[in-house]
Design an enzyme around this catalytic site. Structure first.
Site, mmCIF file in Angstrom:
data_model
loop_
_atom_site.group_PDB
_atom_site.id
_atom_site.type_symbol
_atom_site.label_atom_id
_atom_site.label_comp_id
_atom_site.label_asym_id
_atom_site.label_seq_id
_atom_site.Cartn_x
_atom_site.Cartn_y
_atom_site.Cartn_z
ATOM 1 N N LYS A 191 -6.683 7.383 -10.980
ATOM 2 C CA LYS A 191 -5.547 7.919 -10.098
ATOM 3 C C LYS A 191 -4.423 6.841 -10.048
ATOM 4 C CE LYS A 191 -4.419 8.406 -5.742
ATOM 5 N NZ LYS A 191 -3.207 8.416 -5.619
ATOM 6 N N GLY A 244 -4.204 -2.046 -3.801
ATOM 7 C CA GLY A 244 -3.302 -1.423 -2.793
ATOM 8 C C GLY A 244 -3.297 -2.168 -1.454
ATOM 9 N N SER A 245 -3.295 -1.381 -0.236
ATOM 10 C CA SER A 245 -3.139 -2.106 1.072
ATOM 11 C C SER A 245 -4.587 -2.595 1.529
ATOM 12 C CB SER A 245 -2.736 -1.031 2.259
ATOM 13 O OG SER A 245 -3.511 -0.011 2.345
ATOM 14 N N THR A 246 -4.621 -3.549 2.229
ATOM 15 C CA THR A 246 -6.027 -3.859 2.894
ATOM 16 C C THR A 246 -6.644 -2.844 3.868
ATOM 17 O OG1 THR A 246 -5.104 -6.256 2.957
ATOM 18 C CG2 THR A 246 -7.145 -5.610 4.465
ATOM 19 N N GLY A 249 -8.058 -0.498 1.223
ATOM 20 C CA GLY A 249 -9.278 -1.044 0.592
ATOM 21 C C GLY A 249 -10.217 -0.857 1.471
ATOM 22 N N GLU A 266 -8.371 -5.265 -4.842
ATOM 23 C CA GLU A 266 -7.213 -6.353 -4.612
ATOM 24 C C GLU A 266 -6.419 -5.761 -3.688
ATOM 25 O OE1 GLU A 266 -3.749 -7.601 -5.180
ATOM 26 O OE2 GLU A 266 -3.837 -6.866 -7.114
ATOM 27 N N CYS A 300 2.018 -8.037 -4.671
ATOM 28 C CA CYS A 300 0.844 -8.372 -3.687
ATOM 29 C C CYS A 300 0.861 -9.909 -3.666
ATOM 30 C CB CYS A 300 -0.483 -7.715 -4.161
ATOM 31 S SG CYS A 300 -0.710 -8.100 -5.894
ATOM 32 N N GLU A 401 2.370 -8.469 6.388
ATOM 33 C CA GLU A 401 2.825 -8.345 4.740
ATOM 34 C C GLU A 401 3.838 -7.203 4.960
ATOM 35 O OE1 GLU A 401 0.471 -5.808 1.776
ATOM 36 O OE2 GLU A 401 1.055 -7.738 0.545
HETATM 37 O O1 TXE Z 1 -0.681 1.529 0.013
HETATM 38 P P1 TXE Z 1 -2.095 2.352 -0.261
HETATM 39 P P2 TXE Z 1 0.871 2.231 0.366
HETATM 40 C C1 TXE Z 1 0.672 -2.763 0.717
HETATM 41 C C2 TXE Z 1 2.124 -3.108 1.236
HETATM 42 C C3 TXE Z 1 2.572 -1.690 1.298
HETATM 43 C C4 TXE Z 1 1.467 -1.029 2.133
HETATM 44 C C5 TXE Z 1 1.274 0.437 2.042
HETATM 45 O O2 TXE Z 1 2.140 -3.882 2.293
HETATM 46 O O3 TXE Z 1 3.788 -1.803 2.187
HETATM 47 O O4 TXE Z 1 0.304 -1.532 1.496
HETATM 48 O O5 TXE Z 1 1.347 0.903 0.853
HETATM 49 C C6 TXE Z 1 -4.564 5.476 -2.674
HETATM 50 N N1 TXE Z 1 -8.567 6.959 -0.386
HETATM 51 N N2 TXE Z 1 0.582 -2.635 -0.688
HETATM 52 O O6 TXE Z 1 0.503 3.069 1.507
HETATM 53 O O7 TXE Z 1 -2.302 3.215 0.980
HETATM 54 C C7 TXE Z 1 -2.592 5.875 -2.779
HETATM 55 O O8 TXE Z 1 -2.972 7.248 -3.354
HETATM 56 C C8 TXE Z 1 -8.532 6.514 -1.648
HETATM 57 C C9 TXE Z 1 -0.114 -3.692 -1.438
HETATM 58 O O9 TXE Z 1 1.400 3.003 -1.095
HETATM 59 O O10 TXE Z 1 -3.219 1.327 -0.017
HETATM 60 C C10 TXE Z 1 -2.443 4.921 -3.896
HETATM 61 O O11 TXE Z 1 -2.966 5.335 -5.236
HETATM 62 N N3 TXE Z 1 -7.210 6.283 -1.954
HETATM 63 C C11 TXE Z 1 -0.267 -3.543 -2.917
HETATM 64 C C12 TXE Z 1 -3.157 3.528 -3.571
HETATM 65 O O12 TXE Z 1 -4.356 3.921 -2.873
HETATM 66 C C13 TXE Z 1 -6.272 6.027 -1.349
HETATM 67 C C14 TXE Z 1 0.249 -2.359 -3.577
HETATM 68 C C15 TXE Z 1 -2.299 2.578 -2.813
HETATM 69 O O13 TXE Z 1 -2.182 3.226 -1.535
HETATM 70 C C16 TXE Z 1 -6.581 6.389 0.083
HETATM 71 C C17 TXE Z 1 0.780 -1.384 -2.660
HETATM 72 C C18 TXE Z 1 -7.665 6.890 0.585
HETATM 73 N N4 TXE Z 1 -7.957 6.993 2.094
HETATM 74 C C19 TXE Z 1 0.805 -1.521 -1.496
HETATM 75 N N5 TXE Z 1 -5.123 6.376 0.954
HETATM 76 C C20 TXE Z 1 -0.924 -4.496 -3.716
HETATM 77 N N6 TXE Z 1 -2.024 -5.005 -3.388
HETATM 78 O O14 TXE Z 1 -0.278 -4.778 -4.704
HETATM 79 C C21 TXE Z 1 -4.269 5.862 -0.315
HETATM 80 N N7 TXE Z 1 -4.968 5.908 -1.355
#
Ligand code: TXE
Length: 501
Positions: A191, A244-246, A249, A266, A300, A401
């Protein structure tokens, strides 16, 4: 696919056909609900295109296709070298289309075109090529225990893998996930992030052209709480890999617990960069800039906390400010001299602005930036590259962050203090140390709690080197041989050769 694609002309004049469907079983299809996501150009806030958004029913179809493909002779029974060849073909097709793919990402994500082309695309092809080369070199072991036993291991694919990626590096995040999964013989439901769906749908078209059998790679767009959650909780997905975000995660981990999925996460970071009195100041300044200001700070492992030893603190701040102001040209990402484009979305832009206000209200010293960047037409999600100094360890801008071109700087006295403060965080992704004392460099590298330590550089990653976090920055490793391990199960086979019982 008449209504499953749209003819587009990008701001740089490139014309192309953009797929807009969900990619399931090698076909672009509509979502069952008909729901769509509209992608926004962060440079001028205009609409680019709408693509279909998956719901749980579409995820289920994709999983069924991936499960069938996993067992199909077209995938399961081809030789490992043929598997590698398919991946090499995909790499060649990406190379042929790299200017177009870089154009799409610049338009959809806002990253400078030169970065999209020379960094993201190079990382994408490099990673896929690296793992394509592994496809016929994934070996088990023979383990001696006694003359009566023959023990060996087979490294098997895990099965259907769910992969959820973010928007900061759309194509290279896809390559980090697809490369090891496919080399090891898994099938995938990936996705893309809802903010940046376009380049990955084009990649899907190339995956079909490369000749991957139907169902081996399925690519969905969709919102996290619908499509992402359906992937994370699907009982027939055996492994989940997420970047993505902690906070997300943690949610995914809970959902994945239901059928005890194999998991790689990650997540976020607040990575420290330590500069000792004996550092090469010019190098420290340049790498500190790359470490936080590249990719609009949406990295990240960005080194977003800088700790400088007190003897060179003032000199560093002065030189760092001058370098940031001189080299971080903000503007149209399609222009050659632009270093910093817009933040990816309004939400991310507002998030960065809120941390600017937080830094000011908590009493940190604003050295530069701290305000939105004013574009000629008043549009776009641009911010000024921002430096706060004299930041205290309890301030939000030191602890949380930000994910923008935004750095917090503080001074320290001793090595012990620097390490203690660097480690005083729930995160542990990247870290960097600047010193010319080789013993000190390795001592600090050993004591820092992070998945990666850069000595005299920052964010200097490579697809052959394992990448991942400790503490709440993640679980498991991607890239390198470790990344491949994350997509195989080791089966032990024990043959009794000794006397009959
Ligand atoms: O992240 P999300 P967001 C951090 C960074 C940023 C913050 C928010 O601080 O400002 O996260 O960004 C999917 N079940 N990083 O809201 O929500 C979502 O559709 C399953 C760090 O964009 O973590 C997307 O594909 N999946 C980072 C992915 O998760 C879900 C990179 C990332 O979204 C979901 C990005 C759920 N309940 C943001 N909710 C890094 N580590 O590089 C969301 N998603």
């Amino acid at each position: 696919m008449a209504d499953l694609s749209v003819e587009l002309t990008a701001p740089n004049g490139v014309k192309y056909t953009q797929p807009t469907g969900l990619f399931i079983n090698n076909e672009f299809v509509k979502s069952i609900s008909g729901e769509k996501i509209t992608s926004i150009n962060p440079t001028d806030e205009s609409e680019i295109a709408s693509v279909y958004a998956a719901g749980p029913e579409d995820v289920d179809l994709a999983v069924k296709a991936a499960k069938k493909a996993f067992k199909s002779p077209e995938w399961r029974s081809i030789s490992t070298a043929e598997r590698g060849d398919l991946m090499f073909k995909l790499v060649a097709l990406i190379e042929e289309n790299k200017e177009l793919l870089a154009t799409i990402d610049t338009w959809d994500n806002g990253k400078p075109y030169s970065v999209a082309l020379n960094e993201d695309l190079a990382e994408t092809t490099g990673t896929l090529k690296y793992y394509a080369g592994y496809a016929d070199k994934i070996h088990g072991q023979v383990i001696e225990t006694s003359r009566d036993k023959l023990n060996y291991t087979i490294r098997e694919p895990i099965g259907v893998c769910g992969q959820i990626i973010p928007w900061n590096y759309p194509l290279s995040m896809a390559a980090w996930k697809l490369g090891p999964a496919l080399a090891a013989g898994n099938t995938v439901v990936l996705k893309a992030a809802e903010q940046t769906p376009l380049s990955i749908l084009y990649l899907a078209k190339l995956i079909k052209e490369a000749g991957f059998p139907p169902g081996v790679v399925n690519i969905l767009n969709g919102y996290g709480r619908k499509a992402g959650a359906a992937i994370a909780s699907h009982p027939e997905i055996e492994k989940i890999a997420f970047t993505g975000s902690t906070a997300t995660g943690r949610e995914i981990m809970k959902m994945a617990a239901a059928n005890m999925k194999n998991i790689t996460l990650e997540t976020g970071g607040k990575s420290p960069l330590l500069i000792f009195d004996d550092a090469d100041l010019d190098q420290a300044v340049k790498w500190a800039h790359i470490g936080i200001m590249s990719n609009m700070g949406q990295v990240c492992s960005a080194t977003s906390r800088i700790l400088v030893q007190e003897g060179i603190y003032d000199k560093f701040l002065e030189a760092f400010k001058a370098h940031v102001v001189a080299t971080s040209k903000v503007g149209d990402p399609f222009k050659d001299d632009t270093f910093q484009g817009p933040q990816v979305t309004k939400a991310q832009y507002e998030r960065v602005l809120s941390y600017m206000e937080s830094g000011k209200s908590e009493g940190a010293t604003l050295v530069s930036g701290g305000v939105p960047f004013k574009n000629a037409n008043g549009k776009g999600f641009f911010v000024e590259p921002t430096i706060f100094a004299n930041v205290k360890d309890n301030m939000k801008v030191w602890r949380e962050e930000v994910f923008g071109p935004f750095v917090a700087v503080a001074s320290f006295k001793t090595e012990e203090e620097a390490i203690e403060r660097a480690n005083d965080t729930t995160y542990g992704l990247g870290s960097a140390v600047f010193t010319q004392d080789i013993a000190k460099a390795h001592r600090v590298a050993r004591d820092i709690e992070a998945g990666t330590v850069w000595i005299n550089s920052s964010n200097d990653s490579h697809y052959a080197i394992p990448f991942g976090g400790v503490k709440q920055s993640g679980i498991g490793r991607e890239l390198g041989e470790a990344g491949l391990d994350a997509y195989t199960n080791k089966k032990s086979v024990m043959v009794h050769l000794g006397p009959r019982l």
